[in-house]
Design a protein around this motif. Structure first.
Motif, PDB file in Angstrom:
ATOM      1  N   TYR A  35       0.840  -1.210   0.000  1.00 35.96           N
ATOM      2  CA  TYR A  35       0.000   0.000   0.000  1.00 35.96           C
ATOM      3  C   TYR A  35       0.873   1.258   0.000  1.00 35.96           C
ATOM      4  CZ  TYR A  35      -2.973  -3.743   1.698  1.00 35.96           C
ATOM      5  OH  TYR A  35      -3.620  -4.944   1.839  1.00 35.96           O
ATOM      6  N   ASP A  38      -0.193   5.084   0.650  1.00 35.67           N
ATOM      7  CA  ASP A  38      -1.490   5.121   1.346  1.00 35.67           C
ATOM      8  C   ASP A  38      -1.233   5.471   2.813  1.00 35.67           C
ATOM      9  OD1 ASP A  38      -4.079   4.828   2.191  1.00 35.67           O
ATOM     10  OD2 ASP A  38      -4.375   2.840   1.333  1.00 35.67           O
ATOM     11  N   THR A 185      -8.114   1.971  -1.284  1.00 35.63           N
ATOM     12  CA  THR A 185      -6.735   2.405  -1.460  1.00 35.63           C
ATOM     13  C   THR A 185      -6.588   3.253  -2.714  1.00 35.63           C
ATOM     14  OG1 THR A 185      -5.805   0.517  -0.273  1.00 35.63           O
ATOM     15  CG2 THR A 185      -4.360   1.626  -1.826  1.00 35.63           C
TER      16      THR A 185
END
Length: 201
Positions: A35, A38, A185
């Protein structure tokens, strides 16, 4: 998974996982490489502090079993980091403390306060020092927003101030769980590019 390791199994620069190469050295969350972007710098610092394991079926949400950390309240665990802490009370459930990092990119911590025993002179639902276990979860920005929406908390209850928070909550409210997990996301990365200027090298 260990927070300091941040493994990347395909050998690519972690920023490449966004589809474009980003400056990740000091400004965005890298974590385990799933991720990237994020979250912000403070989330990465928290990641590097402890060993984290991703919660099954909860993209972008991690838990630590570190015994010392579970004895620390969020304000102690996050000392020195720019964070806004707010306690949310949920009927019939353990108190929850939400900590949102204030630096660009966001992300944060969501801590469940587990009462070990009743203490005289302590109000119900509140833990005296040494009387609770703190179950800390590290959350990417999208993971934290998804959990806030799932708990039914309003932005003012958790100190959320980012411009994208309300639009995200509104969008998620129309989606089923699988769609939330798949899209959150991407949505956060899109909003952050516009809000804080995350841009390719």
């Amino acid at each position: 998974q260990h927070g300091e390791r941040g493994d990347h199994h395909d050998g690519r620069h972690p920023g490449d996982l966004l589809g474009k190469r980003f400056s990740t050295a000091s400004t965005v969350f890298i974590g385990d490489g799933q991720y990237v972007g994020d979250g912000g710098r403070s989330l990465q610092r928290l990641w590097s502090k402890l060993s984290w394991r991703e919660l099954r079926g909860c993209p972008g949400r991690y838990v630590t079993s570190d015994a010392e950390a579970r004895r620390q309240a969020p304000d102690e665990l996050l000392a020195g980091l720019p964070v806004a802490l707010h306690q949310a009370r949920l009927e019939g459930r353990d108190p929850v403390i939400v900590g949102w990092f204030r630096d660009p990119g966001g992300g944060g911590i969501l801590t469940y306060v587990k009462r070990m025993r009743e203490s005289s002179g302590v109000a119900a639902g509140e833990a005296a020092e040494g009387d609770a276990v703190f179950v800390h979860t590290l959350n990417t920005e999208s993971g934290l927003i998804r959990k806030i929406e799932a708990l039914g908390l309003a932005p003012f209850e958790v100190g959320g101030r980012a411009a994208h928070l309300l639009p995200m909550l509104l969008i998620l409210s129309f989606l089923v769980d699988a769609e939330k997990n798949a899209s959150a996301t991407f949505l956060v990365r899109h909003f952050l590019r516009n809000e804080v200027g995350l841009a390719p090298d």
